[in-house]
Design a protein around this motif. Structure first.
Motif, PDB file in Angstrom:
ATOM      1  N   GLY A 245       0.814  -1.210   0.000  1.00 25.94           N
ATOM      2  CA  GLY A 245       0.000   0.000   0.000  1.00 25.94           C
ATOM      3  C   GLY A 245       0.848   1.261   0.000  1.00 25.94           C
ATOM      4  O   GLY A 245       1.865   1.333   0.694  1.00 25.94           O
ATOM      5  N   PRO A 246       0.475   2.284  -0.757  1.00 25.12           N
ATOM      6  CA  PRO A 246       1.239   3.537  -0.761  1.00 25.12           C
ATOM      7  C   PRO A 246       1.248   4.217   0.605  1.00 25.12           C
ATOM      8  O   PRO A 246       2.162   4.980   0.913  1.00 25.12           O
ATOM      9  N   GLU A 247       0.243   3.929   1.423  1.00 19.38           N
ATOM     10  CA  GLU A 247       0.203   4.500   2.774  1.00 19.38           C
ATOM     11  C   GLU A 247       1.404   4.037   3.602  1.00 19.38           C
ATOM     12  O   GLU A 247       1.920   4.788   4.443  1.00 19.38           O
ATOM     13  N   ALA A 248       1.834   2.794   3.369  1.00 16.05           N
ATOM     14  CA  ALA A 248       2.993   2.272   4.107  1.00 16.05           C
ATOM     15  C   ALA A 248       4.261   3.035   3.733  1.00 16.05           C
ATOM     16  O   ALA A 248       5.093   3.353   4.590  1.00 16.05           O
ATOM     17  N   LEU A 249       4.412   3.332   2.449  1.00 12.03           N
ATOM     18  CA  LEU A 249       5.574   4.102   2.015  1.00 12.03           C
ATOM     19  C   LEU A 249       5.534   5.509   2.601  1.00 12.03           C
ATOM     20  O   LEU A 249       6.548   6.043   3.067  1.00 12.03           O
ATOM     21  N   ASP A 250       4.355   6.127   2.612  1.00 13.95           N
ATOM     22  CA  ASP A 250       4.212   7.466   3.182  1.00 13.95           C
ATOM     23  C   ASP A 250       4.551   7.450   4.668  1.00 13.95           C
ATOM     24  O   ASP A 250       5.273   8.334   5.164  1.00 13.95           O
ATOM     25  N   LEU A 251       4.053   6.439   5.386  1.00  5.48           N
ATOM     26  CA  LEU A 251       4.346   6.327   6.820  1.00  5.48           C
ATOM     27  C   LEU A 251       5.843   6.159   7.041  1.00  5.48           C
ATOM     28  O   LEU A 251       6.415   6.758   7.961  1.00  5.48           O
ATOM     29  N   ALA A 252       6.485   5.363   6.214  1.00  2.00           N
ATOM     30  CA  ALA A 252       7.927   5.162   6.347  1.00  2.00           C
ATOM     31  C   ALA A 252       8.679   6.489   6.253  1.00  2.00           C
ATOM     32  O   ALA A 252       9.585   6.775   7.053  1.00  2.00           O
ATOM     33  N   LEU A 253       8.301   7.329   5.287  1.00  2.00           N
ATOM     34  CA  LEU A 253       8.963   8.614   5.121  1.00  2.00           C
ATOM     35  C   LEU A 253       8.667   9.543   6.289  1.00  2.00           C
ATOM     36  O   LEU A 253       9.522  10.348   6.691  1.00  2.00           O
ATOM     37  N   GLN A 254       7.477   9.433   6.856  1.00  2.00           N
ATOM     38  CA  GLN A 254       7.103  10.285   7.995  1.00  2.00           C
ATOM     39  C   GLN A 254       7.921   9.955   9.243  1.00  2.00           C
ATOM     40  O   GLN A 254       8.339  10.854   9.982  1.00  2.00           O
ATOM     41  N   ILE A 255       8.139   8.672   9.486  1.00  2.00           N
ATOM     42  CA  ILE A 255       8.747   8.267  10.758  1.00  2.00           C
ATOM     43  C   ILE A 255      10.274   8.235  10.718  1.00  2.00           C
ATOM     44  O   ILE A 255      10.918   8.217  11.769  1.00  2.00           O
ATOM     45  N   LEU A 256      10.864   8.228   9.541  1.00  2.00           N
ATOM     46  CA  LEU A 256      12.323   8.200   9.465  1.00  2.00           C
ATOM     47  C   LEU A 256      12.927   9.486  10.020  1.00  2.00           C
ATOM     48  O   LEU A 256      12.416  10.584   9.785  1.00  2.00           O
ATOM     49  N   ARG A 257      14.024   9.349  10.724  1.00  2.00           N
ATOM     50  CA  ARG A 257      14.762  10.505  11.191  1.00  2.00           C
ATOM     51  C   ARG A 257      15.480  11.152  10.005  1.00  2.00           C
ATOM     52  O   ARG A 257      15.598  10.570   8.924  1.00  2.00           O
ATOM     53  N   LYS A 258      15.960  12.370  10.205  1.00  2.00           N
ATOM     54  CA  LYS A 258      16.793  13.004   9.191  1.00  2.00           C
ATOM     55  C   LYS A 258      18.029  12.139   8.948  1.00  2.00           C
ATOM     56  O   LYS A 258      18.595  11.577   9.883  1.00  2.00           O
ATOM     57  N   SER A 269       1.480  -0.578  -4.713  1.00  2.00           N
ATOM     58  CA  SER A 269       0.355  -0.674  -5.637  1.00  2.00           C
ATOM     59  C   SER A 269      -0.116   0.732  -5.997  1.00  2.00           C
ATOM     60  O   SER A 269       0.009   1.672  -5.215  1.00  2.00           O
ATOM     61  N   ARG A 270      -0.652   0.855  -7.199  1.00  2.00           N
ATOM     62  CA  ARG A 270      -1.083   2.178  -7.669  1.00  2.00           C
ATOM     63  C   ARG A 270      -2.400   2.564  -7.018  1.00  2.00           C
ATOM     64  O   ARG A 270      -3.330   1.762  -6.918  1.00  2.00           O
ATOM     65  N   ASP A 271      -2.459   3.818  -6.572  1.00  2.00           N
ATOM     66  CA  ASP A 271      -3.673   4.357  -5.976  1.00  2.00           C
ATOM     67  C   ASP A 271      -3.750   5.828  -6.368  1.00  2.00           C
ATOM     68  O   ASP A 271      -3.031   6.664  -5.819  1.00  2.00           O
ATOM     69  N   ASP A 272      -4.593   6.135  -7.320  1.00  2.00           N
ATOM     70  CA  ASP A 272      -4.692   7.504  -7.810  1.00  2.00           C
ATOM     71  C   ASP A 272      -5.242   8.473  -6.770  1.00  2.00           C
ATOM     72  O   ASP A 272      -5.114   9.686  -6.915  1.00  2.00           O
ATOM     73  N   ALA A 273      -5.846   7.918  -5.707  1.00  2.00           N
ATOM     74  CA  ALA A 273      -6.432   8.773  -4.675  1.00  2.00           C
ATOM     75  C   ALA A 273      -5.445   9.110  -3.559  1.00  2.00           C
ATOM     76  O   ALA A 273      -5.736   9.935  -2.696  1.00  2.00           O
ATOM     77  N   PHE A 274      -4.280   8.450  -3.565  1.00  2.00           N
ATOM     78  CA  PHE A 274      -3.311   8.704  -2.496  1.00  2.00           C
ATOM     79  C   PHE A 274      -1.909   8.664  -3.074  1.00  2.00           C
ATOM     80  O   PHE A 274      -1.549   7.751  -3.815  1.00  2.00           O
ATOM     81  N   TYR A 275      -1.108   9.647  -2.697  1.00  2.00           N
ATOM     82  CA  TYR A 275       0.260   9.714  -3.207  1.00  2.00           C
ATOM     83  C   TYR A 275       1.204  10.005  -2.039  1.00  2.00           C
ATOM     84  O   TYR A 275       1.017  10.970  -1.303  1.00  2.00           O
ATOM     85  N   PRO A 276       2.219   9.162  -1.830  1.00  2.00           N
ATOM     86  CA  PRO A 276       3.145   9.386  -0.711  1.00  2.00           C
ATOM     87  C   PRO A 276       3.870  10.727  -0.842  1.00  2.00           C
ATOM     88  O   PRO A 276       4.144  11.204  -1.961  1.00  2.00           O
ATOM     89  N   ASP A 277       4.195  11.324   0.287  1.00  3.26           N
ATOM     90  CA  ASP A 277       4.889  12.609   0.298  1.00  3.26           C
ATOM     91  C   ASP A 277       6.383  12.375   0.083  1.00  3.26           C
ATOM     92  O   ASP A 277       7.187  12.438   1.015  1.00  3.26           O
ATOM     93  N   ILE A 278       6.771  12.134  -1.173  1.00  2.00           N
ATOM     94  CA  ILE A 278       8.166  11.825  -1.459  1.00  2.00           C
ATOM     95  C   ILE A 278       9.076  13.046  -1.341  1.00  2.00           C
ATOM     96  O   ILE A 278      10.300  12.906  -1.338  1.00  2.00           O
ATOM     97  N   ASN A 279       8.506  14.227  -1.188  1.00  2.00           N
ATOM     98  CA  ASN A 279       9.340  15.402  -0.945  1.00  2.00           C
ATOM     99  C   ASN A 279      10.105  15.284   0.367  1.00  2.00           C
ATOM    100  O   ASN A 279      11.128  15.959   0.562  1.00  2.00           O
ATOM    101  N   LEU A 280       9.636  14.415   1.265  1.00  2.00           N
ATOM    102  CA  LEU A 280      10.345  14.216   2.528  1.00  2.00           C
ATOM    103  C   LEU A 280      11.732  13.624   2.301  1.00  2.00           C
ATOM    104  O   LEU A 280      12.627  13.807   3.128  1.00  2.00           O
ATOM    105  N   ILE A 281      11.918  12.911   1.200  1.00  2.00           N
ATOM    106  CA  ILE A 281      13.254  12.406   0.865  1.00  2.00           C
ATOM    107  C   ILE A 281      14.213  13.580   0.705  1.00  2.00           C
ATOM    108  O   ILE A 281      15.374  13.536   1.136  1.00  2.00           O
ATOM    109  N   HIS A 282      13.712  14.653   0.115  1.00  2.00           N
ATOM    110  CA  HIS A 282      14.491  15.880  -0.100  1.00  2.00           C
ATOM    111  C   HIS A 282      14.705  16.635   1.207  1.00  2.00           C
ATOM    112  O   HIS A 282      15.847  16.944   1.576  1.00  2.00           O
ATOM    113  N   TYR A 283      13.618  16.895   1.927  1.00  3.76           N
ATOM    114  CA  TYR A 283      13.709  17.733   3.125  1.00  3.76           C
ATOM    115  C   TYR A 283      14.518  17.073   4.246  1.00  3.76           C
ATOM    116  O   TYR A 283      15.230  17.756   4.993  1.00  3.76           O
TER     117      TYR A 283
END
Length: 346
Positions: A245-258, A269-283
């Motif tokens: 689930g894309p939610e799992a990837l989003d949660l992973a990015l949220q909980i990781l430390r800098k 899996s593809r879900d057009d209604a939800f997209y992980p916040d991959i900008n956190l990889i940058h920030y």
């Protein structure tokens, strides 16, 4: 001999086939156990990019050598074996570096060639050249246990690439079969703090009993605060999502430390209604380490983990089905019933 053939998506048919003939450079293996993977379920229901119909699925194969050609050396009739499913070219840059899972010419049993949901499988000359046959040295390992080598090797791959140390705080998202196998590999490598995030209460409890140092509900609004407390405000170093689930990837990015690391182990899996916040990889300057399947080297290491008793997969065996009951076994996987369902043959 019996074989279950996927004629097209949703159509598994039991066939009677002629016994394969063993050539001079080939081996015949009587399949004793073949674990059912979620990828088998995907192939059986919606297909897969490398799949050509009709096809015998199954790539987590354990069995016994029943015949060998006169040119085959190093193997004996009666030996118990695990079959590594990847047949690589052996000459490309990736193969020469031991990264045969990335070979551009690789072919996989159960996708490009017939796999383990049949009574006897032939290992042809090209597969023999790829050294797909792994002899099992521990006579006490059951065939059902041997059939875990492939998924265990996939976990070895991602964790070898992550290069964690004993003090790393590792979070695994998803307490199913692959989540627990990743736990077992991490503990075998001496990782002290392995945490499970899982929404299913029964799996959280089971995960705790099987060795997770802490377990949390992913939907808990205080999850981030709890993780900080559990890690003494250190934060999470590494996360491996073990669910699609894309939610799992989003949660992973949220909980990781800098400066943390994401182990991209399971494609989403593809879900057009939800997209992980991959900008956190940058920030947060998160590193992303991917892994795909397993190489022959990873299979050998997984075999060693089983034979050395550093990993015990017996608690993950939930269901055993006969070959002609494969469709029922697929239903167990679809419904998330237990951890592993294994096709067992006499």
């Amino acid at each position: 001999m019996k074989a279950v053939v996927l004629e097209k998506p949703g159509e598994l048919v039991l066939h009677d086939r002629d016994m394969p003939v063993c050539g001079v450079g080939e081996i015949l293996v009587r399949v004793r156990a073949c674990n059912i993977c979620r990828t088998d379920l995907k192939c059986a229901t919606v297909g897969q990019r490398d799949l050509v119909y009709p096809r015998i699925l199954g790539h987590e194969i354990a069995g016994e050598i029943i015949a060998k050609g006169k040119n085959v050396i190093g193997y004996k009739v009666g030996q118990r074996v695990y079959i590594h499913p990847g047949i690589s070219c052996g000459v490309c840059e990736y193969c020469k570096k031991g990264q045969d899972n990335l070979c551009d010419q690789i072919k996989i049993m159960g996708f490009n060639f017939d796999g383990g949901f049949q009574e006897v499988i032939k290992i042809d000359q090209k597969a023999m050249n790829s050294r797909v046959i792994n002899r099992i040295n521990d006579a006490k390992l059951a065939y059902e246990e041997i059939s875990f080598i492939e998924p265990l090797a996939c976990c070895v791959n991602i964790q070898d690439r992550l290069k964690m140390d004993r003090e790393s705080v590792l979070v695994i998202i998803g307490g199913g079969r692959l989540g627990l196998l990743n736990l077992f590999v991490a503990k075998a490598e001496g990782i002290k703090n392995v945490i499970l995030i899982e929404e299913n209460e029964e799996r959280r409890n089971r995960g705790k009993a099987l060795g997770f140092d802490a377990v949390f509900n992913g939907s808990d609004p205080d999850l981030l605060k709890q993780l900080q407390m559990t890690t003494n405000n250190k934060g999470v170093d590494v996360v491996i999502p073990c669910c699609p689930g894309p939610e799992a990837l989003d949660l992973a990015l949220q909980i990781l430390r800098k400066k943390g690391t994401l182990g991209y182990f399971s494609g989403i899996s593809r879900d057009d209604a939800f997209y992980p916040d991959i900008n956190l990889i940058h920030y947060k300057e998160i590193s992303v380490v991917g892994s795909y399947g397993c190489s022959a080297k990873h299979s050998r290491k997984a075999k060693t983990l089983l034979e050395s008793k550093k990993v015990n997969v017996r608690p993950l065996i939930s269901h055993r089905v006969k070959l002609e009951e494969l469709a029922r076994g697929m239903d167990y996987i679809k419904n998330g019933d237990g951890y592993s369902t294994i096709v067992v043959m006499n």
